[in-house]
Enzyme design. Structure first.
Site, mmCIF file in Angstrom:
data_model
loop_
_atom_site.group_PDB
_atom_site.id
_atom_site.type_symbol
_atom_site.label_atom_id
_atom_site.label_comp_id
_atom_site.label_asym_id
_atom_site.label_seq_id
_atom_site.Cartn_x
_atom_site.Cartn_y
_atom_site.Cartn_z
ATOM 1 N N HIS A 183 -3.583 -5.137 0.626
ATOM 2 C CA HIS A 183 -2.949 -5.670 1.845
ATOM 3 C C HIS A 183 -2.959 -7.204 1.828
ATOM 4 C CE1 HIS A 183 -2.396 -1.911 4.082
ATOM 5 N NE2 HIS A 183 -3.422 -1.506 3.362
ATOM 6 N N CYS A 233 0.828 -1.204 0.000
ATOM 7 C CA CYS A 233 0.000 0.000 0.000
ATOM 8 C C CYS A 233 0.869 1.265 0.000
ATOM 9 C CB CYS A 233 -0.981 -0.053 1.166
ATOM 10 S SG CYS A 233 -2.451 0.920 0.846
ATOM 11 N N GLU A 241 -1.336 -9.202 3.532
ATOM 12 C CA GLU A 241 -1.180 -9.788 4.880
ATOM 13 C C GLU A 241 -2.522 -10.174 5.503
ATOM 14 O OE1 GLU A 241 -0.831 -6.625 4.097
ATOM 15 O OE2 GLU A 241 -1.334 -5.263 5.738
HETATM 16 N N1 GLN Z 1 -1.831 6.729 2.865
HETATM 17 C C1 GLN Z 1 -1.995 5.985 1.657
HETATM 18 C C2 GLN Z 1 -3.384 6.141 1.062
HETATM 19 O O1 GLN Z 1 -4.294 6.567 1.715
HETATM 20 C C3 GLN Z 1 -1.690 4.518 1.898
HETATM 21 C C4 GLN Z 1 -2.656 3.837 2.800
HETATM 22 C C5 GLN Z 1 -2.172 2.518 3.322
HETATM 23 O O2 GLN Z 1 -0.987 2.228 3.278
HETATM 24 N N2 GLN Z 1 -3.059 1.716 3.867
HETATM 25 O O3 GLN Z 1 -3.584 5.827 -0.083
#
Ligand code: GLN
Length: 559
Positions: free
Chosen positions: A515, A389, A517
């Site tokens: 994600h 992410c 994970e």
């Molecule tokens: N801050 C980034 C976004 O909002 C990544 C978010 C995250 O890593 N969950 O896109």
């Protein structure tokens, strides 16, 4: 034994006493696994006493990881344990907060649904809680057992309505259909050299004062409980001594179900509730635990993030490494590097001895430049990299600045007026100012490009992964980046969103907007984590500098 149709679901409640952090979630999940392995259909639920509607807006330092489910609900990290132990994907009904309960009751009151009645904790709030507990039994057909864990510790003001609700539910469902399990602490006092039962006695007393007599006590203790201690606890807490179960510290959380089985917990539960089920077969789980505990190899992975003081913020990532390590016959040693420290001493100082780098998700500007520096180092040194992410977004920024010549490239999250907004706000998010629930949340499909590291890992070209983000890869830069060697390895089915990036000229460099994970399981490690560890082991075998002993320069929080 043949399973006979049970007329309706039975309820098990798990409460906690003495102190928090005794492992109530793991204990509940372990019981879930044992009952599942006995052929029962188990559902799990967590009741959280805080007023936030969900943990989505809470600081990870306070609450740990926000665990996102397929349906997009942002939930407590215990839901991660439930999914990993019982292997069932859960949904919004499986995590209830006081905030949700009060929100529902107050909304009904505003609509006039209570027809002039005075709206009170008893019965209105408790009725709402009971109906949400019972709703879990109706999620699917033929649910045999619902295990509901009550967050907090007995005696907390916040959790009182929950405890009152489960007391009432116990009466309504009748004896034999409801079981109360209480997890307490039996500490060991170094000074006198003995285990102490008094905290447990007090905790059970507090529970009985509100009308709940526990049926089983799980006693978290650093040392085994002798027969005498068990009998003493039984006498003072009004339970049979075989219902006093020791919950010892384990090397791996995945051992807890085995330990509970040795203590005959599952036997006790099925007899108490008269559940017809088969004998237990834990062979598969025992093999998993063996693989986790006794690997032949070691691999060192740096995690460079913002919340490294509180490991709970990265719970699922840590578990995914346990699963991926086991599948690669390797123990994964995690080195926590603060992204701000990278700025102070440089990436090489911190990363020269590691076999791989993971940059996890996160929000906000702090530490971003350190992460970008770390990524530049592993890209140039050909050290395996997995970016999750925010980690994928930072990899994009790094590639823009240092490979594509876009000086000052950034995400508009960190620099709204940047000249090269290579990561920017998703169109659908631009008009929303409310922080709660404005993200791209939950499971979305993704299509993979053939002959990529990702396609190799997954072994399929269509997948579904869970998301939690507001910003995305800016498509205006696709062409330039591809010309410079960036691979768009995964896209949304309409081709509009970049979900996975890779590098052509690197042994293993993968950044994902989702994600992974959240979908790794002990018996089925996530393919990306599995192949990342495999690549790290390969890197280790060719990199002569990477011996396990030469780690003095790696700053870590815990080694
Ligand atoms: N801050 C980034 C976004 O909002 C990544 C978010 C995250 O890593 N969950 O896109």
């Amino acid at each position: 034994m043949i399973k006979v149709e049970t007329p309706r679901a039975k309820y098990i409640f798990v409460t906690g006493g003495v102190t928090s952090s005794l492992g109530k979630g793991i204990a509940a999940a372990s019981l879930g696994l044992l009952l599942k392995c006995r052929g029962l259909k188990v559902m799990m639920q967590k009741l959280d006493p805080y007023i936030n509607v969900d943990p989505g807006t809470m600081n990870p330092y306070q609450h740990g990881e926000v665990y996102v489910l397929d349906d997009g609900s942002e939930t407590d990290l215990d839901l991660g344990h439930y999914e990993r132990f019982i292997g069932t994907d859960l949904g919004a009904v499986h995590n209830v907060t006081s905030g949700q309960v009060y929100h529902a009751v107050i909304s009904r009151e505003r609509r006039g649904d209570y027809l002039g009645a005075t709206v009170q904790v008893i019965p209105h709030i408790t009725n709402e809680i009971k109906s949400r507990i019972r709703a879990v039994a109706d999620v699917e057909k033929d649910v045999d057992v619902v295990i509901t864990e009550i967050g907090g510790t007995v005696g907390d003001i916040e959790s009182q309505p929950f405890l009152e609700a489960i007391r009432q539910l116990g009466i309504e469902e009748g004896r034999g259909n409801v079981l109360f399990i209480h997890l307490t602490l039996v500490p060991y006092l170094e000074g006198t050299g003995e285990l102490k039962t008094k905290p447990t006695q007090h905790s059970v007393k507090a529970l009985r004062e509100i009308g709940i007599q526990p049926d089983i006590l799980l006693c978290r203790s650093p040392r085994p409980l002798s027969k005498d201690i068990k009998e003493k606890i039984a006498l003072f807490c009004n339970v049979p001594s075989e219902a006093v179960i020791q919950d010892l510290n384990c090397e791996s959380i995945y051992e807890v179900p085995l330990l509970f089985h040795t203590e005959m917990l599952d036997n006790l539960v099925v007899h108490h509730m008269n559940l017809w089920c088969k004998d237990l077969d834990l062979a598969k789980w025992e093999t998993i635990v063996d693989k986790i505990k006794y690997p032949a190899k070691k691999v060192k992975i740096a995690i460079c993030g913002k919340y490294i003081q509180l490991k709970d913020a990265y719970k699922s990532i840590m578990e995914s490494f346990v699963h991926a390590g086991a599948e690669n016959d390797a123990r994964v040693e995690l080195f926590w590097v603060s992204s701000e420290d990278i700025k102070k001493k440089g990436a090489e100082y911190h990363l020269k001895d590691v076999d791989g780098l993971l940059i996890p998700g996160g929000f906000g500007e702090r530490g971003i430049e350190g992460k970008i520096e770390a990524i530049q180092f592993v890209r140039e040194e050909k050290i395996p990299f997995l970016g999750i992410c925010l980690g994928m977004q930072c990899a994009t920024i790094e590639f823009a600045r240092n490979v594509s010549g876009l000086e000052g490239a950034n995400s508009t999250e960190f620099e709204p007026e940047t000249e090269h907004p290579v990561i920017h706000l998703m169109e659908m998010q631009k008009k929303i100012s409310d922080k709660g629930g404005t993200m791209r949340l939950g499971a979305y499909p993704c299509l993979l490009e053939k002959s990529t590291k990702s396609a190799e890992a997954y072994g399929i070209l269509e997948l579904s992964e869970r998301h939690r983000h507001r910003y995305e890869f800016n498509n205006d830069y696709r062409k330039l980046f591809q010309e410079k060697g960036l691979v768009l390895a995964g896209l949304s089915p309409d081709g509009k969103l970049v979900e996975i990036i890779e590098l052509k000229d690197h042994p293993w460099f993968v950044g994902v907007q989702f994600h992974p994970e959240l979908k790794s399981r002990p018996d089925n490690a996530h393919p990306l984590f599995r192949d990342f560890i495999k690549a790290c082991l390969e890197y280790q075998s060719v990199d002569s500098n990477s011996s396990i002993e030469s780690t003095q320069n790696v700053d870590t929080i815990d080694k």
